[in-house]
Design an enzyme around this catalytic site. Structure first.
Site, PDB file in Angstrom:
ATOM      1  N   ALA A 147     -49.807 -90.091  26.048  1.00 41.25           N
ATOM      2  CA  ALA A 147     -49.215 -88.754  26.555  1.00 41.25           C
ATOM      3  C   ALA A 147     -48.112 -88.428  26.089  1.00 41.25           C
ATOM      4  O   ALA A 147     -47.004 -88.904  25.826  1.00 41.25           O
ATOM      5  CB  ALA A 147     -49.223 -89.305  28.336  1.00 41.25           C
ATOM      6  N   GLY A 154     -51.615 -93.507  26.081  1.00 41.29           N
ATOM      7  CA  GLY A 154     -52.835 -92.628  26.102  1.00 41.29           C
ATOM      8  C   GLY A 154     -53.594 -92.586  24.971  1.00 41.29           C
ATOM      9  O   GLY A 154     -54.605 -92.388  25.072  1.00 41.29           O
TER      10      GLY A 154
HETATM   11  N1  CAA Z   1     -44.363 -87.929  23.942  1.00 42.21           N
HETATM   12  C1  CAA Z   1     -43.186 -86.877  23.565  1.00 42.21           C
HETATM   13  N2  CAA Z   1     -42.667 -87.289  22.655  1.00 42.21           N
HETATM   14  C2  CAA Z   1     -42.581 -88.507  21.959  1.00 42.21           C
HETATM   15  C3  CAA Z   1     -43.552 -89.532  22.708  1.00 42.21           C
HETATM   16  C4  CAA Z   1     -44.133 -89.197  23.324  1.00 42.21           C
HETATM   17  N3  CAA Z   1     -45.060 -89.978  23.950  1.00 42.21           N
HETATM   18  N4  CAA Z   1     -43.215 -90.521  21.643  1.00 42.21           N
HETATM   19  C5  CAA Z   1     -42.366 -90.290  20.904  1.00 42.21           C
HETATM   20  N5  CAA Z   1     -41.681 -88.804  21.132  1.00 42.21           N
HETATM   21  C6  CAA Z   1     -40.657 -88.258  20.329  1.00 42.21           C
HETATM   22  C7  CAA Z   1     -39.362 -88.838  20.366  1.00 42.21           C
HETATM   23  O1  CAA Z   1     -38.793 -88.363  21.506  1.00 42.21           O
HETATM   24  C8  CAA Z   1     -38.557 -88.303  19.174  1.00 42.21           C
HETATM   25  O2  CAA Z   1     -38.310 -87.169  19.208  1.00 42.21           O
HETATM   26  P1  CAA Z   1     -37.066 -86.441  18.563  1.00 42.21           P
HETATM   27  O3  CAA Z   1     -37.154 -86.515  17.155  1.00 42.21           O
HETATM   28  O4  CAA Z   1     -37.171 -85.013  19.040  1.00 42.21           O
HETATM   29  O5  CAA Z   1     -36.006 -87.302  19.044  1.00 42.21           O
HETATM   30  C9  CAA Z   1     -39.823 -88.362  18.023  1.00 42.21           C
HETATM   31  O6  CAA Z   1     -41.259 -88.314  18.736  1.00 42.21           O
HETATM   32  C10 CAA Z   1     -39.829 -89.527  17.128  1.00 42.21           C
HETATM   33  O7  CAA Z   1     -39.718 -90.673  17.928  1.00 42.21           O
HETATM   34  P2  CAA Z   1     -38.997 -91.731  17.590  1.00 42.21           P
HETATM   35  O8  CAA Z   1     -37.570 -91.378  17.116  1.00 42.21           O
HETATM   36  O9  CAA Z   1     -39.029 -93.040  18.530  1.00 42.21           O
HETATM   37  O10 CAA Z   1     -39.554 -92.582  16.223  1.00 42.21           O
HETATM   38  P3  CAA Z   1     -39.977 -93.893  15.793  1.00 42.21           P
HETATM   39  O11 CAA Z   1     -40.769 -93.713  14.542  1.00 42.21           O
HETATM   40  O12 CAA Z   1     -38.945 -94.684  15.641  1.00 42.21           O
HETATM   41  O13 CAA Z   1     -41.159 -94.452  17.077  1.00 42.21           O
HETATM   42  C11 CAA Z   1     -43.004 -94.336  18.256  1.00 42.21           C
HETATM   43  C12 CAA Z   1     -42.570 -93.637  16.917  1.00 42.21           C
HETATM   44  C13 CAA Z   1     -43.434 -95.902  18.029  1.00 42.21           C
HETATM   45  C14 CAA Z   1     -44.187 -93.611  18.683  1.00 42.21           C
HETATM   46  C15 CAA Z   1     -41.846 -94.215  19.467  1.00 42.21           C
HETATM   47  O14 CAA Z   1     -41.484 -93.118  19.743  1.00 42.21           O
HETATM   48  C16 CAA Z   1     -42.499 -94.708  20.930  1.00 42.21           C
HETATM   49  O15 CAA Z   1     -42.494 -95.923  21.276  1.00 42.21           O
HETATM   50  N6  CAA Z   1     -42.865 -93.543  21.464  1.00 42.21           N
HETATM   51  C17 CAA Z   1     -43.222 -93.818  23.142  1.00 42.21           C
HETATM   52  C18 CAA Z   1     -44.614 -94.232  23.269  1.00 42.21           C
HETATM   53  C19 CAA Z   1     -45.015 -94.340  24.716  1.00 42.21           C
HETATM   54  O16 CAA Z   1     -44.408 -94.745  25.530  1.00 42.21           O
HETATM   55  N7  CAA Z   1     -46.199 -93.783  24.894  1.00 42.21           N
HETATM   56  C20 CAA Z   1     -46.832 -93.953  26.213  1.00 42.21           C
HETATM   57  C21 CAA Z   1     -46.574 -92.583  26.859  1.00 42.21           C
HETATM   58  S1  CAA Z   1     -47.050 -92.600  28.558  1.00 42.21           S
HETATM   59  C22 CAA Z   1     -48.859 -92.771  28.341  1.00 42.21           C
HETATM   60  O17 CAA Z   1     -49.484 -92.488  27.623  1.00 42.21           O
HETATM   61  C23 CAA Z   1     -49.228 -92.533  29.867  1.00 42.21           C
HETATM   62  C24 CAA Z   1     -50.716 -92.747  30.051  1.00 42.21           C
HETATM   63  O18 CAA Z   1     -51.277 -93.840  30.094  1.00 42.21           O
HETATM   64  C25 CAA Z   1     -51.602 -91.691  30.176  1.00 42.21           C
END
Ligand code: CAA
Length: 710
Positions: free
Chosen positions: A60, A99
């Protein structure tokens, strides 16, 4: 947001929402419409969902959680996928998280490349997988595995995902091509048994036992966190309740969590950490437009505990290190210490034997400073004494090539004064590692008035390369971290006024801080020493500031902490990590107060929290006022990674925003009036200004309200 194309008998739905294909409302609409369109197209036999760019989908859109979300949810899309009469295959590379994994679990088949990672990291954001992930994963993996995966939030390799039945196949070649080949092999096969909602949860009758076991583990590992417990409740629901009722339970617990202060703090922390890397200097230079210098070799001056730890960090990242010490004996000891750290990593399975050997080959010890002449960066980690450091920097300036960056691991000293000993102040910066340097993730990088943007970019990039969370501070006494920490100071005053040291520690621990009076005491000892003043047991004021001599008394009695077996606590040598309250200390406190005529009084937990934290927060606002920290979130990152401030409270500045700035300001004014001899209670102007606003100003706008004054 979702590219739709028909390729022979397949519809390819390609999620195209850089940088991580988060499920914004445009993406969910795109997926939903894509499925409906594919169903209506008679030429299409199967649908492939794939991600454009580096990942499948990171879940998400976290940025949208605080806005009201309208339109289609992930579950609406999921239900459309699952009920599709044509097979839907998700093809995953990069990551399928949250998600994103839930979308994959709604598909009838899942394939991935061998480097793909899978997981439900929601718990790290104070949430649970809210699109039926807690109900569907147990149907694939069984209850205990699902409980472990969801409550830990960890990422699984593709190999693990196959083992647990989360994906059907790992493919070796071009993912889309492989997905088409795979789809061809399953076209026409029945889909009913592939719809997870129709599957039974294995060993559902044992769910209470699994739940109890997992709950114990969760309470041990994630003390104070509510999300992991909610995760377990919904997973239990998946085994006990019909599918749709379990989904309702999941939804209601998700709604509770998303409005919780813990989740708000954890989501804030997620972005705070990432925004620390995006720095801006007062002269306008920014990370986005500044290129770091190249660092392919380094030297560390001083091979004590800190220097050795720093060398380990550099070596692990593949940077050869010249380690300089005064003599061969000290060098040998340091090399043994470094090898022991590597051996420990090998034992824990965190490093291969080959990597250890490679690291050791890249380490060169020497007692000759001249040997560092060709390195790209020098990190000095000698004794904390300005004169000594200036001497070393003056020598380094003469020895090192003109392009070399000269950095100091000082934790308090003025970078400008250190830089003034060189002819290249633009290439001098602070790189303040936290002890133990090879373990602690924080790196506080410090710039002086002449440090160039390139040097700042270089130390920030070096931090990233060696796996640290780097935060930038302007130079000042103590920088952000040590300058701001008033916990130890106030804790000692509280003891003098009537609190027991053990109560203070307990109250702070209940708040979520694992550091207590003990650490504060050590910091205070350092400060007393630095003042170089002759203190007596009767000293009550120093430099017109309140002074408490209790820590000195303990120090003089040889109560020097764990290493002497006694401090504020007693320490059993067999179990030194478990401090034991000591009645003798209570007597020492009593006598101290009697001698100074101090009337002890009852002190509440509320006062302990306020005194320790609000004093620290007030200093944090002064740090912002003076532009020492560029933004409040940088301060909070320092507290989380440097002082183990509980992530689920965001950090002291976020905590202040949650308490309400007006209330915090009022209490600071009250303590200032009560304790006029403690400078740290003098209210910050920035805080005063923010607190005077009729509306509570959100934390990300504090600096907008201040920059006009700069
Ligand atoms: N939503 C919005 N923005 C996100 C995002 C997300 N889920 N995940 C990452 N981003 C953004 C970061 O803020 C970052 O933005 P900036 O470049 O502006 O700083 C950009 O994407 C790149 O992220 P990273 O710097 O972290 O890049 P990375 O390559 O080191 O890691 C990743 C990538 C493994 C995807 C890491 O970003 C991550 O772990 N993201 C979070 C994933 C997460 O928590 N997902 C669950 C969401 S909640 C959900 O899904 C609820 C549900 O069940 C419905």
């Amino acid at each position: 947001m979702v590219d739709y194309r028909v390729d022979n008998q397949f519809t390819v739905l390609e999620i195209n929402n850089p940088p991580v294909n988060a499920l914004s409302s445009d993406v969910t609409i795109g997926l939903y419409d894509g499925i409906l369109k594919a169903l209506q197209d008679d030429s299409v036999q199967a649908v492939i969902i794939i991600g454009k760019g580096k990942v499948f989908c990171a879940g998400a859109d976290i940025t949208a959680f605080s806005k009201s979300i309208k339109g289609l949810g992930i579950t609406d899309v999921g239900h459309a996928i699952e009920s599709s009469s044509k097979p839907v295959i998700s093809a995953v590379y990069g990551v399928a998280l949250g998600g994103g994994l839930e979308i994959a679990l709604f598909c009838h088949y899942r394939i991935s490349d061998k480097k793909a990672k899978f997981g439900f990291p929601e718990v790290q954001l104070g949430l649970l997988p809210g699109a039926e992930g807690t109900i569907r994963l147990p149907r694939l993996t069984g209850l205990p595995v699902a409980m472990e995966i969801i409550t830990s939030g960890r990422q699984l390799s593709a190999q693990e995902a196959v083992k647990y039945g989360i994906i059907d196949k790992i493919v070796e070649n071009d993912l889309l091509q492989e997905a088409k080949t795979f789809a061809t092999s399953i076209i026409g096969k029945p889909l009913d048994s592939l719809r997870l909602r129709t599957k039974k949860v294995k060993n559902a009758d044992l769910v209470d036992k699994y739940y109890d076991d997992a709950l114990k583990e969760v309470k041990r590992k994630s003390k104070g966190l509510i999300a992991p417990v909610s995760c377990l409740k919904t997973i239990r629901g998946s085994a006990k309740l019909p599918y749709d009722t379990a989904a309702q339970l999941e939804r209601s617990l998700f709604t509770e969590l998303i409005t919780s202060s813990q989740s708000a703090a954890l989501r804030y922390s997620f972005f705070a950490e990432r925004s620390a890397a995006k720095w801006r200097l007062p002269n306008g230079a920014r990370s986005a437009n500044t290129k770091p210098g190249s660092v392919v070799s380094a030297a560390v001056i001083g091979a004590g505990t800190m220097g050795s730890g720093i060398a380990v960090c550099l070596l692990r990242a593949g940077i050869p290190v010249i380690l300089v010490e005064q003599n061969e004996k000290l060098l040998k000891a340091a090399q043994t210490n470094i090898d022991q750290i590597f051996r420990g990593s090998v034992q824990l399975g965190k490093m291969t034997l080959e990597k250890r050997q490679e690291c050791l080959r890249m380490l060169q010890g020497t007692a000759q400073l001249e040997k560092v002449k060709d390195v790209d960066i020098v990190i000095e980690a000698i004794f904390e004494n300005l004169k000594l450091k200036q001497e070393v920097f003056a020598k380094l300036d003469k020895i090192c090539k003109p392009t070399a960056f000269l950095c100091s691991n000082t934790s308090t000293l003025d970078i400008d004064k250190i830089a003034s000993a060189t002819s290249r102040p633009d290439k001098v910066a602070g790189t303040h590692f936290f002890a133990p340097a090879h373990i602690m993730r924080l790196l506080e990088n410090v710039y002086g008035s002449k440090t160039s943007p390139e040097t700042v970019a270089t130390v920030m990039e070096l931090g990233r390369k060696i796996g640290k969370i780097s935060v930038l501070s302007k130079t000042c006494d103590g920088f952000i971290a040590n300058r701001m920490n008033k916990i130890g100071v106030e804790a000692v005053y509280l003891v003098e006024e009537g609190a027991s040291p053990y109560n203070i520690d307990q109250i702070m621990e209940d708040f979520g801080m694992s550091m207590g009076l003990d650490v504060g005491w050590r910091i205070r000892q350092e400060q007393a020493k630095a003042l170089g003043v002759n203190l007596t047991a009767e000293t009550k004021y120093l430099n017109a500031e309140r002074y408490c001599s209790l820590p000195d008394k303990l120090y003089e009695l040889g109560r020097n902490g764990i290493k002497t077996g006694r401090g504020w606590y007693r320490y059993d040598p067999a179990n030194p990590r478990k401090p034991i309250p000591d009645l003798d200390v209570l007597d020492i406190i009593q006598t101290h107060c009697q001698n100074l005529g101090i009337q002890r009084r009852e002190i509440t937990a509320q006062e302990v929290i306020e005194r320790c934290l609000y004093a620290t927060i007030n200093e944090g606002f002064k740090i912002l006022e003076e532009n020492v920290a560029e933004k409040p979130s940088d301060i909070d990152v320092i507290w989380q990674y440097g002082f183990a401030f509980p992530r689920y409270r965001g950090g002291p500045m976020f905590y202040a925003s949650q308490v309400g700035l007006r209330k915090v300001f009022e209490r600071i004014c009250y303590y200032h009036a009560t304790f006029p001899y403690s400078k740290h209670w003098l209210p910050s102007d920035l805080l005063r200004k923010l607190a005077s606003s009729t509306d509570e100003i959100p934390i990300n706008q504090w600096m907008n309200n201040w920059s006009s004054k700069l």
